[in-house]
Write an enzyme that holds these catalytic residues in place. Structure first.
Site, PDB file in Angstrom:
ATOM      1  N   ASP A 114       0.671  -1.135   0.085  1.00  0.00           N
ATOM      2  CA  ASP A 114       0.009   0.080  -0.024  1.00  0.00           C
ATOM      3  C   ASP A 114       0.783   1.343  -0.004  1.00  0.00           C
ATOM      4  O   ASP A 114       2.227   1.160  -0.610  1.00  0.00           O
ATOM      5  CB  ASP A 114      -0.991  -0.043   1.244  1.00  0.00           C
ATOM      6  CG  ASP A 114      -2.132   0.469   0.827  1.00  0.00           C
ATOM      7  OD1 ASP A 114      -2.477   1.885   0.845  1.00  0.00           O
ATOM      8  OD2 ASP A 114      -3.264  -0.300   0.782  1.00  0.00           O
ATOM      9  N   HIS A 149      -3.855   5.983   3.521  1.00  0.00           N
ATOM     10  CA  HIS A 149      -4.275   4.776   3.114  1.00  0.00           C
ATOM     11  C   HIS A 149      -3.691   3.528   3.585  1.00  0.00           C
ATOM     12  O   HIS A 149      -4.713   2.748   4.099  1.00  0.00           O
ATOM     13  CB  HIS A 149      -4.460   4.738   1.523  1.00  0.00           C
ATOM     14  CG  HIS A 149      -5.289   3.852   0.980  1.00  0.00           C
ATOM     15  ND1 HIS A 149      -4.958   2.357   0.759  1.00  0.00           N
ATOM     16  CD2 HIS A 149      -6.365   3.996   0.375  1.00  0.00           C
ATOM     17  CE1 HIS A 149      -6.000   1.786  -0.018  1.00  0.00           C
ATOM     18  NE2 HIS A 149      -6.748   2.854  -0.292  1.00  0.00           N
ATOM     19  N   SER A 191     -11.552  -0.717  -1.040  1.00  0.00           N
ATOM     20  CA  SER A 191      -9.987  -0.932  -0.570  1.00  0.00           C
ATOM     21  C   SER A 191     -10.450  -1.301   0.900  1.00  0.00           C
ATOM     22  O   SER A 191      -9.374  -2.055   1.264  1.00  0.00           O
ATOM     23  CB  SER A 191      -9.365   0.736  -0.550  1.00  0.00           C
ATOM     24  OG  SER A 191      -8.791   0.831  -1.901  1.00  0.00           O
TER      25      SER A 191
END
Length: 758
Positions: free
Chosen positions: A137, A201, A383
């Protein structure tokens, strides 16, 4: 005088009255205790486990669990152990119902945990400490207070010394790697042009999967304990190229990841990325990927019409290499933004209003707002669905470590809740349904409940050929003579479903002094078949093992000769028909062999491990069934000549294909030194099975005797030692100990195992 007498009499009456009361109470107490001792635990149903008890041996520092098979009388078994002289106490394994509502501050913000039934699953298992989840990620804040205890550590690397200690090509990669900036720190860097999503994220994804649970702070991950391997493949804007992803996938596989989490998508097909996914799949690693958020006509992308990647990199032969995840809302309806499709999507998970960990860095700002929070929400997208699936896979694996990669995924899919009626416009396009973690964990545990594994013991020499079937504490469940009662040459034994009837058979071979006589028995000791594996005049003894080497659904019988024999390895079916053979050494070789079977490299093919017998160097060789040698190594110092016993066992679980280990022990003349090796002969661990001064040798086998999904190591003393059998965990902790025969017997004990399907 009278008053004194009256006073005395009064006192005497009081004393007498007190004594009467005391005696009455004492009798009542004794009666109560007597009656209480007669009360059976079965008088309190549902307060204890009916399939196991706890036994504390006087020689052990802690109690061990003893399983009770269906059909066994619980009270008789408990009483049996309570009366054993070496037992300090035996008691029921009482049940305490957990109320699994974690103490995490923001738990109430995590509505999705109840939706996927995580809170119910936690009643059975809530941690997966052996699972390594690679988070590919935008980077993870590894010192985040709710993540730091669950960050993977490369134990072979020394932090900050500027040396590639483990020689994996990455210097100081103690907690992962930043493939964007080629640095050992996998955290976001706040590079020019960073975005809020790009910074946060990866940390959001990591927290959903495995934030520390029940620690009175923050949130709870779907699994409370796991090893998060942060690999930064997206820059601080949340973008990255396939070249970085490919390198990170290969890194994850090489460094022991069980699960790879890919919470990103793109439209471009990369053959190189496809091949990297295949390498991960071939290594036994599970890969989960996001179904995409691209909107087309207000409903999300139809992946069947417009594939996205890596979610659609399933391979051309229907292997389903990637678990594709679609997002649903609080009502189990497809989230409007989520991609869908019948080919690439496998399962659904909540993907709206998700609360999680975020990066805390108050010295950095975006739009005049500091990054001054450890937790935040509410995030939406496919996600955030992926880490729920990754963590679910980890908990399924933890619940039943014996499951293979494909079996874990099947459990996940088969236990999902059907949401098709809530999504009539997307029939067959949302995978198997919305993940139900409680059902998945229970289904995984059912796989353990449907089998039990027993121990087999037989004399090595100097005793009638009495085969015993026992539990790990030596309680005999059946016994029978394998050969004539006058034969005392010992028995070598194995077990397997050699006739394909769904239940194992016991295979015996006569020891030294007897002919090369193979016999097959059922569990009751009834003879099913017999034949000679080598020339009838051979008297050096025969060793046997069982494995399905030709994938016909029945296990074959593999046989080698003992002392003074040649090195031919023969493979038979249950009728004694030879299906194949090869030579472990050249045709001039003379000397005994020992053998074991197992899938040590995880490719689905059973290997045959050969250990040289007495008088030879302590060498181990591993072969494919067709005779192709895979590896060879010395298990002990080259000068040792006592012979090598071998076994292959799954002692650590995990989906990576190299999870089985090769185990050795000296057959005689050396100390009782049990060693564990990987498929290449690298020493992984070791312990002593008996007193280090023992020189009688150790016979070894493996069995999941406590039904936890991992094999225990069975050790039995060789000739010259007492008939002592010990059962160990892989770390050397004793979980069972008994004498297989009379304590005075010194002819040695052979050991094996028997897997019974209920």
């Amino acid at each position: 005088m009278r008053k004194l007498l009256e006073k005395s009499n009064g006192a005497g009456k009081k004393i007498a009255s007190f004594l009467n009361i005391f005696i009455f109470v004492l009798i009542s107490v004794i009666a109560f205790l007597f009656l209480a001792s007669e009360v059976s635990p079965s008088d309190w149903p549902d307060t204890f486990k009916t399939d196991e008890i706890l036994v504390k041996y006087k020689a052990s520092s802690e109690a061990v669990s003893i399983r009770i098979d269906p059909g066994e009388d619980y009270n008789k078994t408990l009483n049996y152990y309570q009366k054993l002289p070496m037992v300090e106490y035996a008691e029921p394994d009482y049940i305490f119902q957990a109320s699994i509502i974690p103490s995490d501050t923001y738990f109430n913000n995590q509505w999705y945990l109840q939706k996927i039934k995580a809170t119910l699953a936690w009643n059975e298992t809530r941690e997966s400490p052996e699972a390594v989840i690679a988070i590919l990620d935008s980077g993870v804040q590894i010192d985040h207070p709710d993540l730091k205890d669950n960050i993977w550590t490369n134990k072979k690397e020394i932090a900050g010394n500027g040396i590639d200690d483990d020689k994996n090509g990455f210097i100081d990669d103690v907690n992962g790697w930043d493939f964007i900036n080629n640095l050992p720190d996998p955290a976001p860097k706040f590079k020019d042009g960073f975005t809020e999503e790009g910074i946060l994220h990866g940390t959001i994804i990591a927290g959903i999967a495995a934030a520390s649970g029940n620690n009175a702070a923050g949130i709870s991950g779907v699994t409370w304990k796991a090893q998060l391997m942060p690999l930064k493949v997206l820059d601080d804007k949340g973008e990255g190229g396939s070249s970085k992803v490919i390198k990170a996938i290969d890194y994850a596989v090489a460094n022991g990841a069980n699960i790879i989490n890919l919470s990103f998508v793109g439209f471009g097909y990369s053959k190189s990325l496809d091949e990297a996914i295949k390498r991960a799949y071939d290594a036994g690693v599970m890969v989960a990927a996001a179904g995409g958020n691209e909107l087309k006509q207000g409903e999300g992308n139809n992946l069947d019409a417009s594939p996205m990647y890596p979610v659609c990199l399933d391979g051309s032969d229907g292997e389903n290499r990637v678990i594709g995840v679609v997002a649903v809302d609080t009502l189990d309806q497809k989230a409007p933004f989520s991609g869908f499709g019948g080919e690439c999507i496998d399962i659904a998970a909540p993907g709206v209003s998700i609360f999680s960990t975020v990066v805390y860095s108050p010295q950095n700002y975006i739009l005049d707002r500091p990054f001054d929070k450890y937790y935040d929400g509410y995030w939406s997208g496919t996600s955030v669905t992926v880490p729920m699936i990754s963590a679910s896979l980890a908990l399924i694996e933890s619940a039943n470590p014996s499951l293979t990669r494909n079996e874990i995924i099947k459990v996940l899919f088969d236990s999902a809740d059907d949401i098709s009626r809530l999504n009539p416009n997307y029939l067959n396009n949302l995978g198997k349904g919305r993940v139900n973690l409680a059902a998945a964990v229970n289904k995984a545990l059912d796989g353990l409940k449907n089998k039990s594994e027993k121990l087999l013991v037989a004399p090595q020499a100097g005793y009638p050929s009495l085969i015993k079937i026992t539990n790990q504490e030596g309680k005999v469940e059946n016994e029978f003579l394998a050969y004539d009662k006058k034969f005392k040459g010992g028995v070598n034994l194995a077990s397997g479903d050699v006739n394909g009837d769904g239940q194992p058979e016991i295979v015996t071979a006569a020891g030294a002094g007897g002919g090369p006589h193979i016999k097959i028995f059922d569990l009751n000791g009834r003879l099913l078949g017999q034949w000679f594996a080598f020339k009838e005049t051979f008297r050096g003894g025969v060793k046997v093992a069982c494995a399905d080497v030709n994938h016909d659904g029945a296990e074959e019988i593999i046989a080698v000769q003992g002392a003074d024999g040649d090195s031919e390895v023969k493979i038979f079916n249950a009728k004694g028909q030879m299906l194949g053979s090869f030579y472990a050494y050249d045709n001039k070789f003379r000397g005994g062999l020992n053998l074991a079977t197992g899938d040590i490299d995880g490719d689905g093919e059973m290997e045959i491990a050969i250990g040289l017998g007495a008088g030879k160097i302590p060498e181990v060789r591993v072969f494919k069934a067709i005779g192709v040698m895979q590896s060879q190594f010395l298990a002990y110092p080259k000068a040792f000549r006592g012979g090598i016993r071998v076994a292959i066992a799954n002692i650590r679980g995990g989906t990576q294909k190299n999870r089985a280990q090769l185990i050795t022990a000296p057959a005689g003349g050396g100390g009782p030194h049990v060693k564990f090796f990987d498929k290449k002969g690298n020493l992984l661990s070791h312990f002593f099975a008996f007193n280090s001064n023992l020189r009688s040798g150790v016979n070894i086998a493996k069995a999941d005797s406590d039904n936890d999904g991992l094999d225990e190591i069975i050790t039995a003393a060789g000739p010259g030692g007492a008939p002592h059998v010990r059962v160990f965990k892989a770390n050397g902790r004793i979980v069972g100990s008994f004498y297989a025969y009379e304590e005075s017997f010194g002819g040695g004990v052979n050991a094996g195992s028997l897997k019974v399907i209920k």
